[in-house]
Design a protein around this motif. Structure first.
Motif, PDB file in Angstrom:
ATOM      1  N   GLN A  13      -4.760   5.734  -5.368  1.00 13.72           N
ATOM      2  CA  GLN A  13      -4.263   4.590  -4.614  1.00 13.72           C
ATOM      3  C   GLN A  13      -3.182   3.816  -5.365  1.00 13.72           C
ATOM      4  OE1 GLN A  13      -3.637   3.293  -1.888  1.00 13.72           O
ATOM      5  NE2 GLN A  13      -5.220   1.881  -1.219  1.00 13.72           N
ATOM      6  N   ASN A  22       0.833  -1.207   0.000  1.00 11.03           N
ATOM      7  CA  ASN A  22       0.000   0.000   0.000  1.00 11.03           C
ATOM      8  C   ASN A  22       0.868   1.258   0.000  1.00 11.03           C
ATOM      9  OD1 ASN A  22      -1.981   1.992   0.436  1.00 11.03           O
ATOM     10  ND2 ASN A  22      -3.201   0.591   1.710  1.00 11.03           N
ATOM     11  N   SER A  23       0.553   2.174  -0.889  1.00  6.06           N
ATOM     12  CA  SER A  23       1.128   3.520  -0.890  1.00  6.06           C
ATOM     13  C   SER A  23       0.096   4.419  -1.569  1.00  6.06           C
ATOM     14  CB  SER A  23       2.485   3.542  -1.613  1.00  6.06           C
ATOM     15  OG  SER A  23       3.068   4.824  -1.539  1.00  6.06           O
ATOM     16  N   GLY A  24       0.518   5.487  -2.163  1.00  6.36           N
ATOM     17  CA  GLY A  24      -0.432   6.361  -2.853  1.00  6.36           C
ATOM     18  C   GLY A  24       0.240   7.640  -3.297  1.00  6.36           C
ATOM     19  N   GLN A  75       2.780   8.329  -0.186  1.00  2.16           N
ATOM     20  CA  GLN A  75       2.321   7.795   1.101  1.00  2.16           C
ATOM     21  C   GLN A  75       3.240   6.714   1.646  1.00  2.16           C
ATOM     22  OE1 GLN A  75      -1.257   5.278   1.069  1.00  2.16           O
ATOM     23  NE2 GLN A  75      -2.067   6.507   2.742  1.00  2.16           N
ATOM     24  N   GLU A 100      -5.943  11.247  -2.909  1.00  2.13           N
ATOM     25  CA  GLU A 100      -5.088  10.073  -3.090  1.00  2.13           C
ATOM     26  C   GLU A 100      -5.481   9.214  -4.284  1.00  2.13           C
ATOM     27  OE1 GLU A 100      -5.041   7.110   0.036  1.00  2.13           O
ATOM     28  OE2 GLU A 100      -3.339   6.059  -0.855  1.00  2.13           O
TER      29      GLU A 100
END
Ligand code: MG
Length: 257
Positions: A141, A129-131, A238, A139
């Protein structure tokens, strides 16, 4: 009887005038020639495209990461961006928080490449997970959605919890993914509501995921989108707190629109 005769006379006069008008000749519009719709100035500016072999940026792009250092970035919490640069890429450091560009942007064309490591573990939202936050607010995704299902409005290429992407175009872990984003910044009314919503078109690995989607507000983990008046803002990456192996980025450039 007299009234009938007068009426008949009026009709004859009107018909006569109308017939005369029809006969009158007016100039016809001039015939169109090809050159009348061919405009030569201004000429579009010349932009040299990136080299297809080296995957370089177009000549008028602002390069935000060229493989050498994170000088265009800082930590969102303050101080220098402390994610690790190595082998021409940089990797999320989960102990260092989000990073964001020092420059602020409005409408833009953004190119960014990212890779989920081959040894990725975890499931759902807890896997790579980041963004990418546009203007530090919205965001797009990033997640490893290769054979990994999650809620559809939270998968790769979603505007987080607002819209599901039109497709899942993930490359498998260990291969590079490419985001090409065309983003139009919002226009606000005096009272802070949107006069014009921000809009985004997102192409992932050459596949259209978002087609001029009108963003509804901030991308909240809990709760509905909020509309918050803002000006130009940073591009933010993120650091997600899930325990899976961190993803990497490379080749990031932006063109202001
Ligand atoms: Mg995320």
């Amino acid at each position: 009887m007299k009234r009938v005769i007068l009426s008949a006379l009026a009709v004859m006069l009107f018909a006569g005038a109308s017939a005369q008008e029809q006969k009158k000749e007016y100039p016809k519009p001039e015939g169109m020639r090809p050159g009348m719709t061919e405009f030569w100035t201004p000429q579009p500016k010349v932009v040299t495209p990136g080299d297809i072999k080296t995957n370089s940026a177009p000549s008028d792009a602002i390069v935000l990461f060229d493989g050498t250092n994170l000088s265009a970035w800082k930590s969102r919490g303050g101080g220098e961006a402390a994610w690790k640069v190595h082998d021409g890429v940089f990797t999320v450091d989960k102990s260092k928080g989000d990073i964001e560009t020092k420059m602020h942007f409005g409408s833009m064309q953004l190119h960014i490449e990212w890779m989920v490591p081959e040894n990725i573990t975890g499931t759902g939202q807890g896997r790579g997970n980041s963004g990418v936050f546009l203007q530090g607010m919205y965001e797009v995704q990033i997640l490893d959605c290769y054979n990994n299902e999650t809620y559809s409005n939270g998968q790769t290429g979603s505007i987080y919890k607002q819209v599901r992407p039109l497709a899942n175009a993930m490359r498998k872990p260990g291969e590079w993914n490419v985001y090409d984003i065309i983003y139009n910044a919002p226009v606000f009314n005096e009272d802070g509501t949107y006069k014009v919503h921000p809009t985004i078109t997102l192409i992932h690995n050459g596949v259209l995921l978002l087609n001029n989607f009108a963003i509804q507000g901030t991308t909240e983990y809990i709760g509905l989108p909020r509309v918050v008046k803002h000006g130009d803002g940073p591009i933010q990456l993120q650091m997600h707190g899930d325990p899976s192996e961190p993803i990497s980025f490379r080749n990031i450039w932006v063109r202001k629109l």
